[in-house]
Design a protein around this motif. Structure first.
Motif, PDB file in Angstrom:
ATOM      1  N   UNK A  36      46.356  32.095 -40.739  1.00  0.00           N
ATOM      2  CA  UNK A  36      47.084  31.971 -39.492  1.00  0.00           C
ATOM      3  C   UNK A  36      48.276  32.920 -39.499  1.00  0.00           C
ATOM      4  N   UNK A  37      48.481  33.608 -38.401  1.00  0.00           N
ATOM      5  CA  UNK A  37      49.552  34.591 -38.277  1.00  0.00           C
ATOM      6  C   UNK A  37      50.806  33.937 -37.707  1.00  0.00           C
ATOM      7  N   UNK A  38      51.908  33.983 -38.446  1.00  0.00           N
ATOM      8  CA  UNK A  38      53.155  33.372 -38.000  1.00  0.00           C
ATOM      9  C   UNK A  38      54.201  34.406 -37.610  1.00  0.00           C
ATOM     10  N   UNK A  39      53.777  35.608 -37.227  1.00  0.00           N
ATOM     11  CA  UNK A  39      54.739  36.652 -36.868  1.00  0.00           C
ATOM     12  C   UNK A  39      55.622  36.241 -35.693  1.00  0.00           C
ATOM     13  N   UNK A  40      55.098  35.418 -34.774  1.00  0.00           N
ATOM     14  CA  UNK A  40      55.891  34.998 -33.618  1.00  0.00           C
ATOM     15  C   UNK A  40      57.079  34.141 -34.021  1.00  0.00           C
ATOM     16  N   UNK A  41      57.067  33.584 -35.218  1.00  0.00           N
ATOM     17  CA  UNK A  41      58.163  32.734 -35.679  1.00  0.00           C
ATOM     18  C   UNK A  41      59.268  33.530 -36.379  1.00  0.00           C
ATOM     19  N   UNK A  42      59.056  34.809 -36.581  1.00  0.00           N
ATOM     20  CA  UNK A  42      60.051  35.649 -37.239  1.00  0.00           C
ATOM     21  C   UNK A  42      61.200  35.957 -36.292  1.00  0.00           C
ATOM     22  N   UNK A  43      62.352  36.256 -36.874  1.00  0.00           N
ATOM     23  CA  UNK A  43      63.495  36.684 -36.084  1.00  0.00           C
ATOM     24  C   UNK A  43      64.360  37.602 -36.926  1.00  0.00           C
ATOM     25  N   UNK A  44      65.237  38.325 -36.262  1.00  0.00           N
ATOM     26  CA  UNK A  44      66.208  39.162 -36.948  1.00  0.00           C
ATOM     27  C   UNK A  44      67.562  38.890 -36.289  1.00  0.00           C
ATOM     28  N   UNK A  45      68.627  39.256 -37.001  1.00  0.00           N
ATOM     29  CA  UNK A  45      69.970  38.960 -36.507  1.00  0.00           C
ATOM     30  C   UNK A  45      70.789  40.245 -36.480  1.00  0.00           C
ATOM     31  N   UNK A  46      71.305  40.594 -35.299  1.00  0.00           N
ATOM     32  CA  UNK A  46      72.178  41.751 -35.134  1.00  0.00           C
ATOM     33  C   UNK A  46      73.621  41.294 -35.322  1.00  0.00           C
ATOM     34  N   UNK A  47      74.350  41.979 -36.196  1.00  0.00           N
ATOM     35  CA  UNK A  47      75.767  41.682 -36.431  1.00  0.00           C
ATOM     36  C   UNK A  47      76.598  42.678 -35.615  1.00  0.00           C
TER      37      UNK A  47
ATOM     38  N   UNK B  76      71.394  42.007 -40.052  1.00  0.00           N
ATOM     39  CA  UNK B  76      71.696  41.251 -41.272  1.00  0.00           C
ATOM     40  C   UNK B  76      70.538  41.385 -42.261  1.00  0.00           C
ATOM     41  N   UNK B  77      70.867  41.514 -43.502  1.00  0.00           N
ATOM     42  CA  UNK B  77      69.842  41.623 -44.540  1.00  0.00           C
ATOM     43  C   UNK B  77      69.663  40.304 -45.297  1.00  0.00           C
TER      44      UNK B  77
ATOM     45  N   UNK C 280      79.286  33.562 -34.884  1.00  0.00           N
ATOM     46  CA  UNK C 280      80.217  34.448 -34.185  1.00  0.00           C
ATOM     47  C   UNK C 280      79.823  35.914 -34.383  1.00  0.00           C
ATOM     48  N   UNK C 281      79.657  36.616 -33.264  1.00  0.00           N
ATOM     49  CA  UNK C 281      79.322  38.035 -33.327  1.00  0.00           C
ATOM     50  C   UNK C 281      77.904  38.328 -33.781  1.00  0.00           C
ATOM     51  N   UNK C 282      77.019  37.345 -33.682  1.00  0.00           N
ATOM     52  CA  UNK C 282      75.629  37.518 -34.105  1.00  0.00           C
ATOM     53  C   UNK C 282      74.692  37.337 -32.911  1.00  0.00           C
ATOM     54  N   UNK C 283      73.644  38.155 -32.853  1.00  0.00           N
ATOM     55  CA  UNK C 283      72.641  38.063 -31.794  1.00  0.00           C
ATOM     56  C   UNK C 283      71.291  37.818 -32.456  1.00  0.00           C
ATOM     57  N   UNK C 284      70.653  36.703 -32.105  1.00  0.00           N
ATOM     58  CA  UNK C 284      69.336  36.378 -32.645  1.00  0.00           C
ATOM     59  C   UNK C 284      68.277  37.036 -31.763  1.00  0.00           C
ATOM     60  N   UNK C 285      67.359  37.782 -32.387  1.00  0.00           N
ATOM     61  CA  UNK C 285      66.282  38.459 -31.671  1.00  0.00           C
ATOM     62  C   UNK C 285      64.947  38.009 -32.263  1.00  0.00           C
ATOM     63  N   UNK C 286      64.143  37.365 -31.445  1.00  0.00           N
ATOM     64  CA  UNK C 286      62.864  36.835 -31.908  1.00  0.00           C
ATOM     65  C   UNK C 286      61.753  37.875 -31.806  1.00  0.00           C
ATOM     66  N   UNK C 287      60.756  37.711 -32.641  1.00  0.00           N
ATOM     67  CA  UNK C 287      59.591  38.592 -32.679  1.00  0.00           C
ATOM     68  C   UNK C 287      58.593  38.161 -31.608  1.00  0.00           C
ATOM     69  N   UNK C 288      57.946  39.130 -30.965  1.00  0.00           N
ATOM     70  CA  UNK C 288      56.934  38.827 -29.942  1.00  0.00           C
ATOM     71  C   UNK C 288      55.597  38.438 -30.573  1.00  0.00           C
ATOM     72  N   UNK C 289      55.393  38.827 -31.832  1.00  0.00           N
ATOM     73  CA  UNK C 289      54.103  38.604 -32.487  1.00  0.00           C
ATOM     74  C   UNK C 289      53.111  39.721 -32.221  1.00  0.00           C
ATOM     75  N   UNK C 290      53.545  40.761 -31.491  1.00  0.00           N
ATOM     76  CA  UNK C 290      52.682  41.899 -31.134  1.00  0.00           C
ATOM     77  C   UNK C 290      53.101  43.115 -31.954  1.00  0.00           C
ATOM     78  N   UNK C 291      52.149  43.926 -32.362  1.00  0.00           N
ATOM     79  CA  UNK C 291      52.439  45.145 -33.124  1.00  0.00           C
ATOM     80  C   UNK C 291      52.218  46.380 -32.262  1.00  0.00           C
TER      81      UNK C 291
END
Length: 122
Positions: free
Chosen positions: A1-12, A19-20, A40-51
């Protein structure tokens, strides 16, 4: 099962980079790092699950280049409750379209940057 849609990254916003460190999101949508709230000062960006055509996962805030060379921003549309792409050459939200349109060949699009960085990969 592919869980790429559940991934996220955080912009500082303070450091102007992604963020690493490993971060967690609780059920209320709060960001945590080392058992402390870290929003504070963080933006959460979620993955679409598409490549894209290079196998790169497309995320919220990415800029993608379409087959005609147009640049689009990938955004979450709250009103539509789905991923949306918006033409970078206009400020109007209505000029966007759902990311999953049948006639959009997303496999031929390429991630060329993010909304945080002005430079675009050629």
């Amino acid at each position: 099962m592919n869980n790429d849609r559940l991934r996220f990254r955080v912009w500082c916003e303070y450091h102007s980079n992604y963020e690493k460190d490993i971060m967690k999101i609780d059920t209320s949508g709060n960001l945590w790092h080392n058992n402390r709230p870290h929003t504070k000062g963080r933006v959460i960006e979620f993955c679409t699950g598409i490549k894209d055509c290079n196998g790169t996962l497309i995320s919220d805030g990415d800029k993608i280049k379409g087959r005609m060379g147009r640049i689009f921003s990938v955004l979450w549309n709250e009103e539509e409750s789905r991923w949306w792409i918006k033409n970078e050459n206009t400020k109007e939200w209505k000029t966007g379209m759902p990311l999953y349109q049948k006639w959009i060949d997303i496999a031929k699009c390429e991630v060329v940057g993010t909304i945080h960085v002005k430079e675009i990969k050629q």
